[in-house]
Design a protein around this motif. Structure first.
Motif, PDB file in Angstrom:
ATOM      1  N   GLU A   1       1.972  -7.029  -6.232  1.00 10.43           N
ATOM      2  CA  GLU A   1       2.711  -5.770  -6.410  1.00 10.43           C
ATOM      3  C   GLU A   1       3.114  -4.918  -5.203  1.00 10.43           C
ATOM      4  OE1 GLU A   1       0.336  -4.671 -10.656  1.00 10.43           O
ATOM      5  OE2 GLU A   1      -0.242  -3.972  -8.872  1.00 10.43           O
ATOM      6  N   GLY A   2       2.404  -5.226  -4.305  1.00  6.79           N
ATOM      7  CA  GLY A   2       2.712  -4.366  -2.846  1.00  6.79           C
ATOM      8  C   GLY A   2       3.464  -5.334  -1.747  1.00  6.79           C
ATOM      9  N   GLN A   3       4.058  -6.376  -2.366  1.00  7.12           N
ATOM     10  CA  GLN A   3       5.110  -7.060  -1.390  1.00  7.12           C
ATOM     11  C   GLN A   3       6.271  -6.416  -1.141  1.00  7.12           C
ATOM     12  OE1 GLN A   3       5.624 -11.041  -2.659  1.00  7.12           O
ATOM     13  NE2 GLN A   3       6.436 -10.306  -4.730  1.00  7.12           N
ATOM     14  N   ASP A   4       6.728  -5.764  -2.209  1.00  9.53           N
ATOM     15  CA  ASP A   4       8.123  -5.040  -2.131  1.00  9.53           C
ATOM     16  C   ASP A   4       7.911  -4.043  -1.231  1.00  9.53           C
ATOM     17  OD1 ASP A   4       9.116  -6.787  -4.054  1.00  9.53           O
ATOM     18  OD2 ASP A   4       8.847  -5.503  -5.821  1.00  9.53           O
ATOM     19  N   ALA A   5       6.972  -3.427  -0.890  1.00  7.17           N
ATOM     20  CA  ALA A   5       6.591  -2.063  -0.099  1.00  7.17           C
ATOM     21  C   ALA A   5       6.695  -2.559   1.383  1.00  7.17           C
ATOM     22  CB  ALA A   5       5.215  -1.448  -0.262  1.00  7.17           C
ATOM     23  N   VAL A   6       6.467  -3.996   1.443  1.00  6.56           N
ATOM     24  CA  VAL A   6       6.521  -4.288   2.934  1.00  6.56           C
ATOM     25  C   VAL A   6       7.889  -4.315   3.408  1.00  6.56           C
ATOM     26  CG1 VAL A   6       6.258  -6.497   4.422  1.00  6.56           C
ATOM     27  CG2 VAL A   6       4.666  -5.897   2.684  1.00  6.56           C
ATOM     28  N   VAL A   7       9.091  -4.315   2.647  1.00  6.65           N
ATOM     29  CA  VAL A   7      10.259  -4.470   3.251  1.00  6.65           C
ATOM     30  C   VAL A   7      10.680  -2.941   3.339  1.00  6.65           C
ATOM     31  CG1 VAL A   7      12.651  -4.733   2.305  1.00  6.65           C
ATOM     32  CG2 VAL A   7      11.040  -6.258   1.281  1.00  6.65           C
ATOM     33  N   GLN A   8       9.779  -2.225   2.813  1.00  2.00           N
ATOM     34  CA  GLN A   8      10.120  -0.673   3.128  1.00  2.00           C
ATOM     35  C   GLN A   8       9.525  -0.124   4.413  1.00  2.00           C
ATOM     36  OE1 GLN A   8      10.122   1.912  -0.397  1.00  2.00           O
ATOM     37  NE2 GLN A   8       9.963   0.049  -1.587  1.00  2.00           N
TER      38      GLN A   8
ATOM     39  N   ALA B   1      -4.540   6.227 -11.810  1.00  7.01           N
ATOM     40  CA  ALA B   1      -4.097   7.531 -11.637  1.00  7.01           C
ATOM     41  C   ALA B   1      -2.705   7.425 -10.537  1.00  7.01           C
ATOM     42  CB  ALA B   1      -5.241   8.563 -10.974  1.00  7.01           C
ATOM     43  N   VAL B   2      -1.892   7.894 -11.496  1.00  3.64           N
ATOM     44  CA  VAL B   2      -0.265   7.992 -10.612  1.00  3.64           C
ATOM     45  C   VAL B   2       0.007   9.233  -9.902  1.00  3.64           C
ATOM     46  CG1 VAL B   2       2.047   7.240 -11.253  1.00  3.64           C
ATOM     47  CG2 VAL B   2       0.426   6.137 -12.060  1.00  3.64           C
ATOM     48  N   ASP B   3       0.480   9.046  -8.783  1.00  2.17           N
ATOM     49  CA  ASP B   3       1.093  10.541  -8.141  1.00  2.17           C
ATOM     50  C   ASP B   3       2.161   9.999  -7.170  1.00  2.17           C
ATOM     51  OD1 ASP B   3       1.376  12.799  -6.694  1.00  2.17           O
ATOM     52  OD2 ASP B   3      -0.676  12.707  -5.574  1.00  2.17           O
ATOM     53  N   LEU B   4       3.414  10.318  -7.764  1.00  4.12           N
ATOM     54  CA  LEU B   4       4.654   9.725  -7.181  1.00  4.12           C
ATOM     55  C   LEU B   4       4.870  10.599  -5.928  1.00  4.12           C
ATOM     56  CD1 LEU B   4       6.808   9.193 -10.285  1.00  4.12           C
ATOM     57  CD2 LEU B   4       5.469   7.370  -9.216  1.00  4.12           C
ATOM     58  N   SER B   5       4.283  11.778  -5.757  1.00  2.00           N
ATOM     59  CA  SER B   5       4.563  12.592  -4.814  1.00  2.00           C
ATOM     60  C   SER B   5       3.895  11.865  -3.538  1.00  2.00           C
ATOM     61  CB  SER B   5       3.926  13.942  -4.828  1.00  2.00           C
ATOM     62  OG  SER B   5       2.528  14.155  -5.255  1.00  2.00           O
ATOM     63  N   ALA B   6       2.616  10.927  -3.715  1.00  2.00           N
ATOM     64  CA  ALA B   6       1.988  10.425  -2.523  1.00  2.00           C
ATOM     65  C   ALA B   6       2.569   8.954  -2.560  1.00  2.00           C
ATOM     66  CB  ALA B   6       0.548  10.552  -2.965  1.00  2.00           C
ATOM     67  N   SER B   7       3.447   8.663  -3.091  1.00  3.92           N
ATOM     68  CA  SER B   7       4.072   7.110  -3.082  1.00  3.92           C
ATOM     69  C   SER B   7       4.095   6.384  -1.706  1.00  3.92           C
ATOM     70  CB  SER B   7       5.067   7.025  -3.714  1.00  3.92           C
ATOM     71  OG  SER B   7       5.972   5.581  -3.717  1.00  3.92           O
ATOM     72  N   LEU B   8       3.400   5.484  -1.189  1.00  9.02           N
ATOM     73  CA  LEU B   8       3.166   4.835  -0.005  1.00  9.02           C
ATOM     74  C   LEU B   8       2.769   5.624   1.004  1.00  9.02           C
ATOM     75  CD1 LEU B   8       6.760   2.765  -0.431  1.00  9.02           C
ATOM     76  CD2 LEU B   8       4.479   1.891  -0.928  1.00  9.02           C
ATOM     77  N   ALA B   9       1.856   6.481   0.628  1.00 10.32           N
ATOM     78  CA  ALA B   9       1.398   7.460   1.914  1.00 10.32           C
ATOM     79  C   ALA B   9       0.375   6.617   2.760  1.00 10.32           C
ATOM     80  CB  ALA B   9       0.518   8.479   0.983  1.00 10.32           C
ATOM     81  N   GLY B  10       0.307   6.745   3.936  1.00 13.90           N
ATOM     82  CA  GLY B  10      -0.376   6.178   4.888  1.00 13.90           C
ATOM     83  C   GLY B  10      -2.073   6.764   4.689  1.00 13.90           C
ATOM     84  N   THR B  11      -2.745   6.270   5.519  1.00 12.12           N
ATOM     85  CA  THR B  11      -3.986   6.631   5.646  1.00 12.12           C
ATOM     86  C   THR B  11      -4.101   8.221   5.643  1.00 12.12           C
ATOM     87  OG1 THR B  11      -4.242   6.287   7.820  1.00 12.12           O
ATOM     88  CG2 THR B  11      -4.940   4.731   6.431  1.00 12.12           C
ATOM     89  N   THR B  12      -4.784   9.070   4.969  1.00  6.48           N
ATOM     90  CA  THR B  12      -5.117  10.013   4.776  1.00  6.48           C
ATOM     91  C   THR B  12      -6.443  10.600   4.443  1.00  6.48           C
ATOM     92  OG1 THR B  12      -4.407  10.793   2.617  1.00  6.48           O
ATOM     93  CG2 THR B  12      -2.606  10.810   4.356  1.00  6.48           C
TER      94      THR B  12
END
Length: 283
Positions: free
Chosen positions: A241-248, A49-60
């Motif tokens: 797939e998650g390694q690019d997010a580390v840069v961010q 399930a894709v939800d771009l509004s919650a992209s790279l969201a922390g723990t919620t």
């Protein structure tokens, strides 16, 4: 272990306690297996399930372990990814055991030039870097989970063959083998019905130890792009797939599946050593 009571020579058997780390590791692995089987029931979201509004969201509260770049729930993907991450090593070890046990048993039973030939072949394969051999196989036959399992199965077979051969040589010298030979039983029947089953405990214990290594190897291939590919879910692929997010500055997409791999591998190593010791003593 036995003790003697005062006044009467009555042996009292005391059950040895299981080490706490083994119990913790075993309980954790049981929990992982249950979570993988029940993933459709306990996962809070669909894994794709894709939800771009919650992209790279922390723990919620909605996403306890956060989300990836596409807004996909990491907890749900880890639960579903546990299925392929646990089943693939089983298939890998089944193939490696089938080849390795067969080669090791034949080499120990026949001896002579057969043993020398098979031992030299396994020595050459054992000396060849496993990951390089797997990459060569994938380069010839193409990438994918099935190819990775077959390639790693071939790479692990020499290790199991050498271990089986050492066990079979010791087992072959026992009196019951000569007794069956005197009865006119063929060598193949003795090996299949008696010798190999008597080695099964030690071999299974060794395979449990190898399970964590197999899981790590498959995760490495998926991370490098040679194993499972999208849209499949696999822990190694999730790390890639998650390694690019580390840069961010978002660590969870790579940290969560990476921690899952590390925890399961460590747990299998702890349990595997214990199982190997127990089953080895049973011989």
């Amino acid at each position: 272990m036995t003790t003697v009571t005062a006044g009467a020579l009555i042996p009292v058997r005391i059950r040895a306690r299981r080490p706490v780390p083994v119990m913790i590791a075993g309980g954790f692995l049981a929990l992982v297996v249950v979570a993988a089987v029940c993933a459709p029931l306990i996962a809070p979201h669909a894994p794709d399930a894709v939800d771009l509004s919650a992209s790279l969201a922390g723990t919620t509260s909605q996403h306890p372990l956060g989300t990836d770049a596409s807004g996909q729930d990491l907890l749900s993907r880890v639960l579903y990814g546990a299925r392929s991450s646990l089943l693939a090593p089983l298939a890998l070890l089944a193939l490696a055991a089938l080849l390795g046990v067969t080669i090791g048993t034949v080499a120990a039973w026949r001896g002579g030039w057969v043993d020398t030939l098979l031992s030299r072949v396994t020595d050459v394969m054992y000396a060849f870097p496993g990951l390089l051999f797997v990459v060569l196989v994938i380069a010839v036959f193409g990438d994918g989970l099935t190819t990775s399992i077959i390639a790693l199965g071939l790479a692990y077979a020499p290790t199991i063959a050498r271990y089986t051969r050492s066990l079979a040589l010791a087992e072959r010298s026992k009196p019951y083998i000569d007794a069956y030979r005197v009865q006119g039983m063929s060598g193949a029947r003795i090996c299949v019905r008696h010798l190999v089953p008597n080695l099964a405990g030690a071999i299974v214990g060794y395979l449990v130890v190898l399970f964590g290594e197999g899981l790590m190897s498959l995760a490495t291939l998926s991370y490098l792009g040679f194993g499972t590919g999208s849209p499949s879910i696999d822990w190694g692929l999730m790390v890639q797939e998650g390694q690019d997010a580390v840069v961010q500055g978002a660590l969870l997409p790579a940290l969560v599946p990476g921690a899952a791999i590390a925890a399961v591998v460590v747990a299998f190593n702890i349990v595997g050593v214990r199982v190997s010791d127990r089953l080895g003593k049973g011989r």
